[in-house]
Design a protein around this motif. Structure first.
Motif, PDB file in Angstrom:
ATOM      1  N   SER A   1       2.638   9.643  -4.532  1.00 29.26           N
ATOM      2  CA  SER A   1       2.488   8.337  -3.888  1.00 29.26           C
ATOM      3  C   SER A   1       3.828   7.618  -3.856  1.00 29.26           C
ATOM      4  O   SER A   1       4.555   7.612  -4.857  1.00 29.26           O
TER       5      SER A   1
ATOM      6  N   LYS B   1       5.989   3.983  -2.414  1.00 34.43           N
ATOM      7  CA  LYS B   1       5.921   2.601  -1.946  1.00 34.43           C
ATOM      8  C   LYS B   1       7.213   2.234  -1.220  1.00 34.43           C
ATOM      9  O   LYS B   1       8.308   2.530  -1.702  1.00 34.43           O
TER      10      LYS B   1
ATOM     11  N   THR C   1      -2.509  -3.363   6.373  1.00 31.33           N
ATOM     12  CA  THR C   1      -1.233  -3.680   5.745  1.00 31.33           C
ATOM     13  C   THR C   1      -0.511  -4.761   6.539  1.00 31.33           C
ATOM     14  O   THR C   1      -0.782  -4.975   7.721  1.00 31.33           O
TER      15      THR C   1
ATOM     16  N   LYS D   1       0.840  -1.198   0.000  1.00 30.64           N
ATOM     17  CA  LYS D   1       0.000   0.000   0.000  1.00 30.64           C
ATOM     18  C   LYS D   1       0.879   1.255   0.000  1.00 30.64           C
ATOM     19  O   LYS D   1       1.728   1.429   0.873  1.00 30.64           O
TER      20      LYS D   1
ATOM     21  N   CYS E   1      -1.390  14.135   4.604  1.00 29.49           N
ATOM     22  CA  CYS E   1      -1.227  12.701   4.351  1.00 29.49           C
ATOM     23  C   CYS E   1      -2.623  12.116   4.180  1.00 29.49           C
ATOM     24  O   CYS E   1      -3.362  11.960   5.167  1.00 29.49           O
ATOM     25  N   SER E   2      -2.994  11.796   2.932  1.00 24.89           N
ATOM     26  CA  SER E   2      -4.335  11.283   2.671  1.00 24.89           C
ATOM     27  C   SER E   2      -4.423   9.775   2.863  1.00 24.89           C
ATOM     28  O   SER E   2      -5.525   9.232   3.008  1.00 24.89           O
ATOM     29  N   SER E   3      -3.292   9.067   2.881  1.00 29.52           N
ATOM     30  CA  SER E   3      -3.294   7.618   3.086  1.00 29.52           C
ATOM     31  C   SER E   3      -3.236   7.258   4.566  1.00 29.52           C
ATOM     32  O   SER E   3      -3.440   6.094   4.927  1.00 29.52           O
ATOM     33  N   CYS E   4      -2.966   8.232   5.417  1.00 32.32           N
ATOM     34  CA  CYS E   4      -2.879   7.973   6.852  1.00 32.32           C
ATOM     35  C   CYS E   4      -4.277   7.727   7.420  1.00 32.32           C
ATOM     36  O   CYS E   4      -5.278   8.176   6.861  1.00 32.32           O
TER      37      CYS E   4
ATOM     38  N   LEU F   1      -4.656  -0.210   9.456  1.00 29.66           N
ATOM     39  CA  LEU F   1      -4.261   0.211   8.110  1.00 29.66           C
ATOM     40  C   LEU F   1      -4.559  -0.840   7.052  1.00 29.66           C
ATOM     41  O   LEU F   1      -4.585  -0.535   5.857  1.00 29.66           O
TER      42      LEU F   1
ATOM     43  N   ALA G   1      -6.624  10.564   8.126  1.00 27.88           N
ATOM     44  CA  ALA G   1      -5.911  11.541   7.312  1.00 27.88           C
ATOM     45  C   ALA G   1      -5.784  12.853   8.078  1.00 27.88           C
ATOM     46  O   ALA G   1      -6.588  13.151   8.958  1.00 27.88           O
TER      47      ALA G   1
ATOM     48  N   GLN H   1       2.126   5.224   0.376  1.00 18.71           N
ATOM     49  CA  GLN H   1       1.883   6.403   1.192  1.00 18.71           C
ATOM     50  C   GLN H   1       1.624   7.579   0.254  1.00 18.71           C
ATOM     51  O   GLN H   1       2.349   7.754  -0.730  1.00 18.71           O
ATOM     52  N   VAL H   2       0.602   8.368   0.555  1.00 17.33           N
ATOM     53  CA  VAL H   2       0.223   9.473  -0.331  1.00 17.33           C
ATOM     54  C   VAL H   2       0.328  10.780   0.441  1.00 17.33           C
ATOM     55  O   VAL H   2      -0.396  11.012   1.410  1.00 17.33           O
TER      56      VAL H   2
END
Length: 262
Positions: A153, A155, A253, A41, A54-57, A251, A60, A43-44
C-alpha cells in the motif's frame, strides 16, 4: 475525468475592455504545486507470480506482467494496459485507448523499500503537447513475502513537477457564462445553472455543468455518459488566489490546491 488528475479548470482569454468589470475568476492561472493536499486513501498494488493487480482501483483489475497490452474493462480513458518488470524495484506500465497509446509510467521503489518515485508521460492532450510529471509516494503497508517491491500500500505525498502546459489555464466569468481553456487544449463554455456542455478535446466525451453557490464559489460537475464523475469547487481567496477542491465521485477521494495568477 482525466484532466482533473492535472488541472480541471481553465477558460477563454480574460476580458480586454477596461470599461467592463472583471470577475474574481478572470485571468490566467497556475497551479501552486506546493499547496497541493493529496488524497489520504492509499493505492494497493500486487506483483506476484507474474500477475500485476490493483485492488484499490475502481474497478479492480489484474493483468499478466509480460510487457504486452491486455484488455481492461471499466475505464473511460484507456481500455488496454501493459506492465513490464524492469528490475526488482522498478516497473513500467502503459495504457492505450482504441489502439492509441495515451500514457506511460515508470514506478521505482527506493533501496530501503519505503518510498516510491512515479514519473509519467501523458500523450492524450488535445494540442498534442505531451505532459510529463513526477510524484512521490510513501509506503503504508508491505506486500506479500517474496512479491515484487512495488507490492503493498502506498500513499501520495507530493507532486514534484508537472509540465508547464498542464499547470496553466485561463478562466472567464461574464454575463452568466463560465469559460475555460487549459494550457494543453481542453476547453468548454457553460451557462451558470444551465445544462452540461461538451468538454472539447476530452477522449471520453466528458461534459461539464457549472453553477454559482450562495457564497459566490463556482461548482463544476463533470459527467461521462451522463454519470457524474467529479465535483470541483472554485473559491476566490482574500489574497487574490483561487482555492480549488476536486472530489472524485467514483473513488471517494479529494485533491485541493491553490491557483495563483500567472
Amino acid at each position: 475525468m482525466k484532466r482533473v488528475v492535472l488541472f480541471t479548470l481553465a477558460g477563454l482569454l480574460a476580458m480586454t475592455t477596461p470599461a467592463l468589470a472583471q470577475s474574481a475568476y478572470d485571468g490566467v492561472w497556475k497551479i501552486d504545486l506546493s499547496s497541493a493536499q493529496l488524497p489520504d486513501k492509499p493505492q494497493v498494488w500486487s506483483l506476484e507470480d507474474g500477475i500485476y493487480s490493483c485492488s484499490s482501483c475502481v474497478p479492480a483489475y489484474a493483468i499478466p506482467a509480460d510487457g504486452q497490452f491486455h484488455k481492461v474493462e471499466g475505464y473511460s480513458y484507456w481500455d488496454e494496459m501493459s506492465l513490464r518488470i524492469v528490475d526488482d524495484r522498478t516497473i513500467d506500465d502503459a495504457q492505450r485507448l482504441k489502439g492509441r497509446q495515451v500514457n506511460a509510467t515508470r514506478s521505482q521503489v527506493s533501496a530501503d523499500g519505503n518510498t516510491l518515485k512515479v514519473t509519467w508521460t501523458d500523450m492524450s492532450t488535445p494540442n498534442g503537447m505531451a505532459s510529463t510529471g513526477e510524484a512521490a509516494m510513501s509506503r503504508v503497508a508491505p506486500g506479500a513475502a517474496g512479491a515484487h517491491a512495488i507490492s503493498g500500500s502506498w500513499k501520495s505525498e507530493a507532486v514534484a513537477s508537472i509540465s508547464e502546459n498542464s499547470l496553466i489555464a485561463t478562466m472567464r466569468l461574464a454575463d452568466g457564462v463560465f469559460s475555460f481553456e487549459s494550457g494543453d487544449g481542453y476547453s468548454f463554455e457553460a451557462t451558470l445553472g444551465g445544462p452540461a456542455v461538451p468538454v472539447i478535446g476530452d477522449l471520453a466525451g466528458a461534459t461539464a455543468s457549472v453553477r454559482q453557490l450562495a457564497d459566490g464559489s463556482l461548482e463544476e460537475i463533470d459527467y461521462i455518459n451522463g454519470e457524474p464523475t467529479s465535483k470541483i469547487i472554485l473559491t476566490p481567496a482574500a489574497d487574490g488566489s483561487i482555492l480549488l477542491r476536486s472530489e472524485s465521485l467514483k473513488l471517494g477521494t479529494t485533491v485541493s490546491y491553490k491557483l495563483i495568477r500567472n
